[in-house]
Design a protein around this motif. Structure first.
Motif, PDB file in Angstrom:
ATOM      1  N   ASP A   1       2.452 -15.483   7.457  1.00 53.41           N
ATOM      2  CA  ASP A   1       2.459 -16.595   6.503  1.00 53.41           C
ATOM      3  C   ASP A   1       1.330 -16.458   5.496  1.00 53.41           C
ATOM      4  O   ASP A   1       1.492 -16.769   4.328  1.00 53.41           O
ATOM      5  CB  ASP A   1       2.338 -17.933   7.228  1.00 53.41           C
ATOM      6  N   VAL A   2       0.162 -16.010   5.958  1.00 48.95           N
ATOM      7  CA  VAL A   2      -1.010 -15.861   5.094  1.00 48.95           C
ATOM      8  C   VAL A   2      -1.583 -14.459   5.337  1.00 48.95           C
ATOM      9  O   VAL A   2      -2.602 -14.292   5.993  1.00 48.95           O
ATOM     10  CB  VAL A   2      -2.071 -16.958   5.373  1.00 48.95           C
ATOM     11  N   ALA A   3      -0.916 -13.461   4.800  1.00 53.43           N
ATOM     12  CA  ALA A   3      -1.276 -12.067   5.056  1.00 53.43           C
ATOM     13  C   ALA A   3      -2.684 -11.727   4.582  1.00 53.43           C
ATOM     14  O   ALA A   3      -3.358 -10.879   5.171  1.00 53.43           O
ATOM     15  CB  ALA A   3      -0.259 -11.135   4.402  1.00 53.43           C
ATOM     16  N   GLU A   4      -3.177 -12.383   3.503  1.00 53.86           N
ATOM     17  CA  GLU A   4      -4.505 -12.050   2.996  1.00 53.86           C
ATOM     18  C   GLU A   4      -5.615 -12.377   3.996  1.00 53.86           C
ATOM     19  O   GLU A   4      -6.727 -11.874   3.870  1.00 53.86           O
ATOM     20  CB  GLU A   4      -4.783 -12.728   1.650  1.00 53.86           C
ATOM     21  N   ASN A   5      -5.319 -13.173   5.013  1.00 51.42           N
ATOM     22  CA  ASN A   5      -6.309 -13.479   6.047  1.00 51.42           C
ATOM     23  C   ASN A   5      -6.359 -12.421   7.147  1.00 51.42           C
ATOM     24  O   ASN A   5      -7.148 -12.547   8.076  1.00 51.42           O
ATOM     25  CB  ASN A   5      -6.019 -14.842   6.678  1.00 51.42           C
ATOM     26  N   HIS A   6      -5.514 -11.412   7.045  1.00 50.40           N
ATOM     27  CA  HIS A   6      -5.401 -10.417   8.117  1.00 50.40           C
ATOM     28  C   HIS A   6      -5.376  -9.009   7.518  1.00 50.40           C
ATOM     29  O   HIS A   6      -4.319  -8.392   7.403  1.00 50.40           O
ATOM     30  CB  HIS A   6      -4.135 -10.672   8.935  1.00 50.40           C
ATOM     31  N   ALA A   7      -6.534  -8.514   7.147  1.00 48.75           N
ATOM     32  CA  ALA A   7      -6.624  -7.177   6.559  1.00 48.75           C
ATOM     33  C   ALA A   7      -6.258  -6.113   7.592  1.00 48.75           C
ATOM     34  O   ALA A   7      -6.552  -6.266   8.777  1.00 48.75           O
ATOM     35  CB  ALA A   7      -8.033  -6.931   6.039  1.00 48.75           C
ATOM     36  N   PRO A   8      -5.628  -5.030   7.159  1.00 50.38           N
ATOM     37  CA  PRO A   8      -5.281  -3.954   8.091  1.00 50.38           C
ATOM     38  C   PRO A   8      -6.528  -3.347   8.733  1.00 50.38           C
ATOM     39  O   PRO A   8      -7.589  -3.282   8.107  1.00 50.38           O
ATOM     40  CB  PRO A   8      -4.588  -2.919   7.207  1.00 50.38           C
ATOM     41  N   ALA A   9      -6.380  -2.896   9.959  1.00 50.67           N
ATOM     42  CA  ALA A   9      -7.479  -2.239  10.671  1.00 50.67           C
ATOM     43  C   ALA A   9      -7.339  -0.722  10.649  1.00 50.67           C
ATOM     44  O   ALA A   9      -8.329  -0.009  10.736  1.00 50.67           O
ATOM     45  CB  ALA A   9      -7.538  -2.730  12.117  1.00 50.67           C
ATOM     46  N   VAL A  10      -6.108  -0.237  10.530  1.00 46.99           N
ATOM     47  CA  VAL A  10      -5.846   1.206  10.522  1.00 46.99           C
ATOM     48  C   VAL A  10      -4.626   1.498   9.666  1.00 46.99           C
ATOM     49  O   VAL A  10      -3.851   0.606   9.340  1.00 46.99           O
ATOM     50  CB  VAL A  10      -5.590   1.767  11.940  1.00 46.99           C
ATOM     51  N   GLN A  11      -4.466   2.748   9.282  1.00 45.54           N
ATOM     52  CA  GLN A  11      -3.249   3.239   8.639  1.00 45.54           C
ATOM     53  C   GLN A  11      -2.639   4.256   9.594  1.00 45.54           C
ATOM     54  O   GLN A  11      -3.343   5.107  10.115  1.00 45.54           O
ATOM     55  CB  GLN A  11      -3.571   3.921   7.314  1.00 45.54           C
ATOM     56  N   ILE A  12      -1.346   4.148   9.819  1.00 48.25           N
ATOM     57  CA  ILE A  12      -0.689   5.064  10.747  1.00 48.25           C
ATOM     58  C   ILE A  12       0.485   5.760  10.063  1.00 48.25           C
ATOM     59  O   ILE A  12       0.954   5.329   9.023  1.00 48.25           O
ATOM     60  CB  ILE A  12      -0.216   4.334  12.024  1.00 48.25           C
ATOM     61  N   ILE A  13       0.912   6.843  10.675  1.00 47.99           N
ATOM     62  CA  ILE A  13       2.038   7.655  10.218  1.00 47.99           C
ATOM     63  C   ILE A  13       1.798   8.182   8.800  1.00 47.99           C
ATOM     64  O   ILE A  13       2.662   8.163   7.941  1.00 47.99           O
ATOM     65  CB  ILE A  13       3.390   6.901  10.333  1.00 47.99           C
ATOM     66  N   LEU A  14       0.590   8.659   8.532  1.00 39.80           N
ATOM     67  CA  LEU A  14       0.282   9.190   7.214  1.00 39.80           C
ATOM     68  C   LEU A  14       0.902  10.548   6.951  1.00 39.80           C
ATOM     69  O   LEU A  14       0.903  11.014   5.812  1.00 39.80           O
ATOM     70  CB  LEU A  14      -1.231   9.240   6.997  1.00 39.80           C
ATOM     71  N   LYS A  15       1.456  11.174   7.965  1.00 40.60           N
ATOM     72  CA  LYS A  15       2.150  12.442   7.711  1.00 40.60           C
ATOM     73  C   LYS A  15       3.359  12.227   6.815  1.00 40.60           C
ATOM     74  O   LYS A  15       3.854  13.153   6.202  1.00 40.60           O
ATOM     75  CB  LYS A  15       2.548  13.135   9.012  1.00 40.60           C
ATOM     76  N   GLU A  16       3.823  10.973   6.731  1.00 38.40           N
ATOM     77  CA  GLU A  16       4.946  10.634   5.866  1.00 38.40           C
ATOM     78  C   GLU A  16       4.470   9.950   4.582  1.00 38.40           C
ATOM     79  O   GLU A  16       5.257   9.332   3.878  1.00 38.40           O
ATOM     80  CB  GLU A  16       5.913   9.733   6.622  1.00 38.40           C
ATOM     81  N   TRP A  17       3.187  10.050   4.265  1.00 36.65           N
ATOM     82  CA  TRP A  17       2.578   9.436   3.090  1.00 36.65           C
ATOM     83  C   TRP A  17       3.263   9.930   1.816  1.00 36.65           C
ATOM     84  O   TRP A  17       3.490  11.125   1.644  1.00 36.65           O
ATOM     85  CB  TRP A  17       1.111   9.822   3.060  1.00 36.65           C
ATOM     86  N   LEU A  18       3.597   9.027   0.933  1.00 38.45           N
ATOM     87  CA  LEU A  18       4.172   9.410  -0.351  1.00 38.45           C
ATOM     88  C   LEU A  18       3.037   9.829  -1.278  1.00 38.45           C
ATOM     89  O   LEU A  18       2.020   9.139  -1.391  1.00 38.45           O
ATOM     90  CB  LEU A  18       4.939   8.237  -0.964  1.00 38.45           C
ATOM     91  N   ALA A  19       3.167  10.934  -1.932  1.00 39.25           N
ATOM     92  CA  ALA A  19       2.086  11.518  -2.732  1.00 39.25           C
ATOM     93  C   ALA A  19       1.544  10.561  -3.788  1.00 39.25           C
ATOM     94  O   ALA A  19       0.362  10.601  -4.113  1.00 39.25           O
ATOM     95  CB  ALA A  19       2.566  12.809  -3.386  1.00 39.25           C
ATOM     96  N   TRP A  20       2.368   9.669  -4.322  1.00 35.11           N
ATOM     97  CA  TRP A  20       1.917   8.780  -5.385  1.00 35.11           C
ATOM     98  C   TRP A  20       1.194   7.534  -4.881  1.00 35.11           C
ATOM     99  O   TRP A  20       0.615   6.792  -5.666  1.00 35.11           O
ATOM    100  CB  TRP A  20       3.091   8.373  -6.276  1.00 35.11           C
TER     101      TRP A  20
END
Length: 66
Positions: free
Chosen positions: A30-49
């Protein structure tokens, strides 16, 4: 875990891959700005842009409708 009303997935657990962690679908908060991400996962599928997204023009609504 899913929404009781519409059955949208809210979070998931995978003890074999992410033991002890819960993957919360940030778009469902409901209020996503109150919950910053702690990690990024599955970066092997990261889009170059994606590393250039922060440099893009920003519009608070649709372009030309502000």
């Amino acid at each position: 875990m899913a929404c009781a009303t519409c059955d949208t997935g809210l979070s998931s657990r995978n003890p074999h891959v992410m033991s002890g962690l819960v993957d919360i679908q940030s778009g469902t908060l409901d209020v996503a700005e109150n919950h910053a991400p702690a990690v990024q996962i599955i970066l092997k599928e990261w889009l170059a842009w994606l590393d250039r997204v922060a440099a893009l023009s920003v519009f608070n609504t649709y372009p030309g409708k502000e």
